[in-house]
Design a protein around this motif. Sequence first.
Motif, PDB file in Angstrom:
ATOM      1  N   ASP A 140      51.681  63.153 -37.096  1.00  0.00           N
ATOM      2  CA  ASP A 140      52.831  62.414 -37.599  1.00  0.00           C
ATOM      3  C   ASP A 140      54.132  62.870 -36.942  1.00  0.00           C
ATOM      4  O   ASP A 140      55.042  62.067 -36.719  1.00  0.00           O
ATOM      5  N   MET A 141      54.223  64.157 -36.598  1.00  0.00           N
ATOM      6  CA  MET A 141      55.412  64.667 -35.932  1.00  0.00           C
ATOM      7  C   MET A 141      55.445  64.210 -34.472  1.00  0.00           C
ATOM      8  O   MET A 141      56.516  63.854 -33.942  1.00  0.00           O
ATOM      9  N   ILE A 142      54.286  64.197 -33.825  1.00  0.00           N
ATOM     10  CA  ILE A 142      54.217  63.764 -32.429  1.00  0.00           C
ATOM     11  C   ILE A 142      54.618  62.307 -32.299  1.00  0.00           C
ATOM     12  O   ILE A 142      55.331  61.911 -31.358  1.00  0.00           O
ATOM     13  N   GLU A 143      54.207  61.473 -33.244  1.00  0.00           N
ATOM     14  CA  GLU A 143      54.497  60.048 -33.186  1.00  0.00           C
ATOM     15  C   GLU A 143      55.971  59.745 -33.376  1.00  0.00           C
ATOM     16  O   GLU A 143      56.424  58.633 -33.068  1.00  0.00           O
ATOM     17  N   ARG A 144      56.721  60.707 -33.875  1.00  0.00           N
ATOM     18  CA  ARG A 144      58.166  60.520 -34.049  1.00  0.00           C
ATOM     19  C   ARG A 144      58.938  60.756 -32.750  1.00  0.00           C
ATOM     20  O   ARG A 144      60.132  60.436 -32.675  1.00  0.00           O
ATOM     21  N   LEU A 145      58.270  61.290 -31.736  1.00  0.00           N
ATOM     22  CA  LEU A 145      58.948  61.629 -30.479  1.00  0.00           C
ATOM     23  C   LEU A 145      59.006  60.400 -29.570  1.00  0.00           C
ATOM     24  O   LEU A 145      58.365  60.333 -28.523  1.00  0.00           O
ATOM     25  N   THR A 146      59.777  59.427 -29.982  1.00  0.00           N
ATOM     26  CA  THR A 146      59.819  58.132 -29.298  1.00  0.00           C
ATOM     27  C   THR A 146      61.097  57.919 -28.480  1.00  0.00           C
ATOM     28  O   THR A 146      61.334  56.800 -28.019  1.00  0.00           O
ATOM     29  N   GLU A 147      61.905  58.949 -28.336  1.00  0.00           N
ATOM     30  CA  GLU A 147      63.127  58.783 -27.550  1.00  0.00           C
ATOM     31  C   GLU A 147      62.748  58.420 -26.119  1.00  0.00           C
ATOM     32  O   GLU A 147      62.026  59.160 -25.457  1.00  0.00           O
ATOM     33  N   PRO A 148      63.217  57.277 -25.586  1.00  0.00           N
ATOM     34  CA  PRO A 148      62.791  56.825 -24.243  1.00  0.00           C
ATOM     35  C   PRO A 148      63.154  57.839 -23.161  1.00  0.00           C
ATOM     36  O   PRO A 148      64.154  58.556 -23.264  1.00  0.00           O
ATOM     37  N   TYR A 149      62.345  57.860 -22.124  1.00  0.00           N
ATOM     38  CA  TYR A 149      62.595  58.817 -21.038  1.00  0.00           C
ATOM     39  C   TYR A 149      63.901  58.529 -20.316  1.00  0.00           C
ATOM     40  O   TYR A 149      64.498  59.422 -19.716  1.00  0.00           O
ATOM     41  N   GLU A 150      64.388  57.262 -20.373  1.00  0.00           N
ATOM     42  CA  GLU A 150      65.663  56.938 -19.725  1.00  0.00           C
ATOM     43  C   GLU A 150      66.817  57.754 -20.302  1.00  0.00           C
ATOM     44  O   GLU A 150      67.816  58.004 -19.625  1.00  0.00           O
ATOM     45  N   THR A 151      66.671  58.165 -21.572  1.00  0.00           N
ATOM     46  CA  THR A 151      67.722  58.949 -22.210  1.00  0.00           C
ATOM     47  C   THR A 151      67.957  60.262 -21.487  1.00  0.00           C
ATOM     48  O   THR A 151      69.081  60.770 -21.451  1.00  0.00           O
ATOM     49  N   PHE A 152      66.915  60.818 -20.895  1.00  0.00           N
ATOM     50  CA  PHE A 152      66.993  62.140 -20.287  1.00  0.00           C
ATOM     51  C   PHE A 152      67.374  62.091 -18.807  1.00  0.00           C
ATOM     52  O   PHE A 152      67.535  63.135 -18.189  1.00  0.00           O
ATOM     53  N   GLN A 203      53.953  55.016 -26.110  1.00  0.00           N
ATOM     54  CA  GLN A 203      55.406  54.976 -26.210  1.00  0.00           C
ATOM     55  C   GLN A 203      55.974  56.168 -26.988  1.00  0.00           C
ATOM     56  O   GLN A 203      56.861  56.030 -27.825  1.00  0.00           O
ATOM     57  N   HIS A 204      55.417  57.351 -26.687  1.00  0.00           N
ATOM     58  CA  HIS A 204      56.009  58.588 -27.212  1.00  0.00           C
ATOM     59  C   HIS A 204      55.652  59.733 -26.275  1.00  0.00           C
ATOM     60  O   HIS A 204      54.865  59.575 -25.333  1.00  0.00           O
ATOM     61  N   TRP A 205      56.221  60.896 -26.529  1.00  0.00           N
ATOM     62  CA  TRP A 205      55.999  62.057 -25.672  1.00  0.00           C
ATOM     63  C   TRP A 205      54.707  62.771 -26.051  1.00  0.00           C
ATOM     64  O   TRP A 205      54.405  62.943 -27.232  1.00  0.00           O
ATOM     65  N   THR A 206      53.959  63.172 -25.039  1.00  0.00           N
ATOM     66  CA  THR A 206      52.745  63.980 -25.237  1.00  0.00           C
ATOM     67  C   THR A 206      53.075  65.419 -24.876  1.00  0.00           C
ATOM     68  O   THR A 206      53.510  65.708 -23.760  1.00  0.00           O
ATOM     69  N   LEU A 207      52.867  66.326 -25.847  1.00  0.00           N
ATOM     70  CA  LEU A 207      53.238  67.727 -25.669  1.00  0.00           C
ATOM     71  C   LEU A 207      52.090  68.532 -25.079  1.00  0.00           C
ATOM     72  O   LEU A 207      50.915  68.281 -25.387  1.00  0.00           O
TER      73      LEU A 207
END
Length: 358
Positions: free
Chosen positions: A225-237, A200-204
């Motif tokens: 820890d920074m990667i785990e903060r990228l939880t904005e749902p894909y529906e937002t985009f 449930q986060h973005w993989t860079l």
Amino acid sequence: MKLVFYLFRRFIPIFLGSLGFFSLVLILVDLLMNLTNYLQNEATAVQVAQVMLLYFPKTCWYAMPLGVLFAVAYTLSDLYANNELTAVFSCGISLLHFTFPLLVFSVLMSFGLYFFENYLVVPTYSKKVQLQGQLLKEEKSLNKNNIVVISENGFIVYKAKFYDNALHRLSDLYLVFRNQDRNLDAIIHADAASWNDEKQHWTLMSPVLYKYQDNTITTGEPGEDMIERLTEPYETFQNNVVTIAEVDSQTAKVYINHLRRTGLPFTQELSEYYKKFAFPAIVFIVVFLSIGLSGKSRKNVLLISLSLSVSAAVLFYVLQMVTMLLAKFGYITPFMGAWFPVFLFIVLSVVLLHYART
């Protein structure tokens, strides 16, 4: 009590007839506007009839104020023309007292119209739009270009060149991290990012961390820890395909909060949200208005009532369209954009009622 039954016996048939008439007009307008496209896309008569049936609750919602306005104006004007109201007034009963049951009826109708719109009009109209889009082969893409999204109450900003909804993938992504003082903390650039359903986060992909410290810029790899903060749902985009008119008030409120949280414009959507509550109040207003408009002529009652009703409805809808545009561009608040026409017509109705014949 007999007067109340008599009043409603005169009012109800006209109200139902006018409601059906105005609804039918709206359905036919929609049909004629799309008839050529239906024929070109070889839509069957059954499919077109299904679209019209799904559109019927929405047309009733639109036509309700106009139907009530016409029915009350015609009923009272007809009573005036036949000197029946003169007999009522001679018994010491005022116009406001005589029409009070209609005002109570309009209040109940106003509350009922809100629930009617929220629980019946919204789902049927959404299905109508979806089915009509399929018949006319109008596809809505969820892909989006040049995206900027604010997340975590402003502590993370996403900037991407393109969002591919089929892959749930962001291309050429920049991530701006801000510290507690809202100053720049770090920037991450990635060639792409894919949504990880499991975590449930973005993989860079190929991420590079840029950090400014002691007047120097350092580069490296972002921490977990920074990667785990990228939880904005894909529906937002996704490309904005949410229409407030096609969702219920609860969903609309959630969507507006989402727009606020992500830093996207929301004034137009907020105006439409307030309109969901303002529009049902029109039923109560038009009863006041039609009482004031009644009795203006003893001749051509049908024609005069119809013309006054249509003129008042057109004036209201045009005024509301103008105020909604003003709210959209920030000249007035979203609340006033939806409610100002209501307040204005309340004042107008009271003035007309004050000078009505009694």
